[in-house]
Write a protein that holds these residues in place. Structure first.
Motif, PDB file in Angstrom:
ATOM      1  N   SER A 119      60.952  40.692  36.156  1.00  0.00           N
ATOM      2  CA  SER A 119      60.232  39.581  36.777  1.00  0.00           C
ATOM      3  C   SER A 119      60.034  38.493  35.737  1.00  0.00           C
ATOM      4  O   SER A 119      59.903  38.779  34.543  1.00  0.00           O
ATOM      5  CB  SER A 119      58.863  40.029  37.309  1.00  0.00           C
ATOM      6  OG  SER A 119      58.193  38.940  37.920  1.00  0.00           O
ATOM      7  N   GLY A 120      59.997  37.250  36.212  1.00  0.00           N
ATOM      8  CA  GLY A 120      59.708  36.133  35.324  1.00  0.00           C
ATOM      9  C   GLY A 120      58.367  35.503  35.625  1.00  0.00           C
ATOM     10  O   GLY A 120      58.032  34.444  35.086  1.00  0.00           O
ATOM     11  N   SER A 142      64.669  38.645  33.020  1.00  0.00           N
ATOM     12  CA  SER A 142      64.676  37.510  33.944  1.00  0.00           C
ATOM     13  C   SER A 142      65.816  36.604  33.489  1.00  0.00           C
ATOM     14  O   SER A 142      66.825  37.108  33.013  1.00  0.00           O
ATOM     15  CB  SER A 142      63.315  36.794  33.932  1.00  0.00           C
ATOM     16  OG  SER A 142      63.291  35.752  34.892  1.00  0.00           O
ATOM     17  N   SER A 143      65.652  35.295  33.619  1.00  0.00           N
ATOM     18  CA  SER A 143      66.726  34.415  33.151  1.00  0.00           C
ATOM     19  C   SER A 143      66.205  33.065  32.701  1.00  0.00           C
ATOM     20  O   SER A 143      65.338  32.458  33.344  1.00  0.00           O
ATOM     21  CB  SER A 143      67.789  34.205  34.232  1.00  0.00           C
ATOM     22  OG  SER A 143      68.858  33.433  33.708  1.00  0.00           O
ATOM     23  N   SER A 149      64.405  27.229  34.752  1.00  0.00           N
ATOM     24  CA  SER A 149      64.320  28.576  34.209  1.00  0.00           C
ATOM     25  C   SER A 149      63.518  29.473  35.151  1.00  0.00           C
ATOM     26  O   SER A 149      62.561  29.039  35.795  1.00  0.00           O
ATOM     27  CB  SER A 149      63.644  28.542  32.834  1.00  0.00           C
ATOM     28  OG  SER A 149      63.395  29.855  32.369  1.00  0.00           O
ATOM     29  N   MET A 150      63.900  30.751  35.247  1.00  0.00           N
ATOM     30  CA  MET A 150      63.200  31.701  36.108  1.00  0.00           C
ATOM     31  C   MET A 150      62.126  32.477  35.354  1.00  0.00           C
ATOM     32  O   MET A 150      61.386  33.244  35.955  1.00  0.00           O
ATOM     33  CB  MET A 150      64.200  32.692  36.713  1.00  0.00           C
ATOM     34  CG  MET A 150      65.273  32.059  37.577  1.00  0.00           C
ATOM     35  SD  MET A 150      64.621  31.207  39.034  1.00  0.00           S
ATOM     36  CE  MET A 150      64.016  32.601  39.982  1.00  0.00           C
ATOM     37  N   ILE A 151      62.030  32.287  34.035  1.00  0.00           N
ATOM     38  CA  ILE A 151      61.072  33.033  33.230  1.00  0.00           C
ATOM     39  C   ILE A 151      59.962  32.112  32.731  1.00  0.00           C
ATOM     40  O   ILE A 151      60.233  31.052  32.165  1.00  0.00           O
ATOM     41  CB  ILE A 151      61.776  33.718  32.027  1.00  0.00           C
ATOM     42  CG1 ILE A 151      60.793  34.432  31.108  1.00  0.00           C
ATOM     43  CG2 ILE A 151      62.613  32.724  31.229  1.00  0.00           C
ATOM     44  CD1 ILE A 151      60.235  35.706  31.669  1.00  0.00           C
ATOM     45  N   ALA A 152      58.722  32.493  32.993  1.00  0.00           N
ATOM     46  CA  ALA A 152      57.586  31.720  32.498  1.00  0.00           C
ATOM     47  C   ALA A 152      57.518  31.849  30.979  1.00  0.00           C
ATOM     48  O   ALA A 152      57.676  32.940  30.426  1.00  0.00           O
ATOM     49  CB  ALA A 152      56.288  32.229  33.125  1.00  0.00           C
TER      50      ALA A 152
END
Length: 207
Positions: A119-120, A142-143, A149-152
């Motif tokens: 998970s991001g 994540s990515s 971007s999908m990651i915090a």
């Protein structure tokens, strides 16, 4: 990425978040290969998969996946999607699984050395910190290769290590023959329609 053969690990897969990330990267996840990839590198104790489902649908595109996972070594955690009406009178659905992931992770942390979170979502930063205080390493998958971007950023900073899903493409993606790949390209538009409600926060208008 760093894994030790004798460490006890568990996968925590936020289904909606992983789906959104894989879709952005145009990766079709093969969950058998994904589970085996991590089992080969450690002592895999559990593989949790979390998703919310729309119960009153005659057919859910998630059902075949859920059934397969349930019979193939994954621990399924599901709950019904909640429907509500927004300020504009539109029907929407919501099915956040954050609480379920947090409770299960904290409960099993004492039996693990390493947790892999798919998970991001930045809301998990505090959970990751709490698990780390118990002596458990946490890897986040994540990515950062997508736009956006999908990651915090705060979750990535908190994790002991970050793995971009793009780096795992060849290890966890579905392997298809040439004929299957061509058929999939033809069917892509229909598949997108089936999954319209399945976004990152599992929140959207009903179809």
């Amino acid at each position: 990425m760093y894994f030790y053969p004798n460490e006890r690990t568990a996968l925590f897969i936020d289904g909606a978040n992983l789906y959104a990330t894989a879709r952005s990267l145009q990766v079709e996840i093969d969950y058998k290969r994904l589970r085996q990839h991590f089992a080969d590198r450690s002592q895999l104790v559990r593989a949790f998969y979390y998703t919310a489902i729309i119960e009153d649908q005659e057919y859910s595109p998630l059902r075949p996946l859920i059934d397969w996972l349930d019979y193939n070594g994954f621990t399924l955690v599901t709950k019904p999607v909640k429907e509500y009406t927004d300020d504009q009178g539109r029907r929407k659905v919501k099915g956040n699984m954050d609480i379920e992931i947090a409770v299960d992770m904290l409960n099993i942390a004492s039996a693990l050395d390493h947790i892999i979170l798919f998970s991001g979502d930045g809301d998990f930063r505090r959970l990751v910190e709490a698990v780390q205080r118990k002596g458990v390493r946490v890897t986040v998958v994540s990515s950062n290769s997508t736009q956006p971007s999908m990651i915090a950023d705060d979750l990535r900073r908190q994790a002991d290590q970050f793995i971009d899903l793009e780096e795992l493409r060849d290890k966890v993606s579905r392997q298809r023959s040439g004929q299957q790949a061509r058929r999939a390209q033809v069917d892509d538009s229909d598949e997108d329609d089936d999954y319209d409600y399945y976004d990152d926060d599992y929140e959207g208008e009903t179809v």
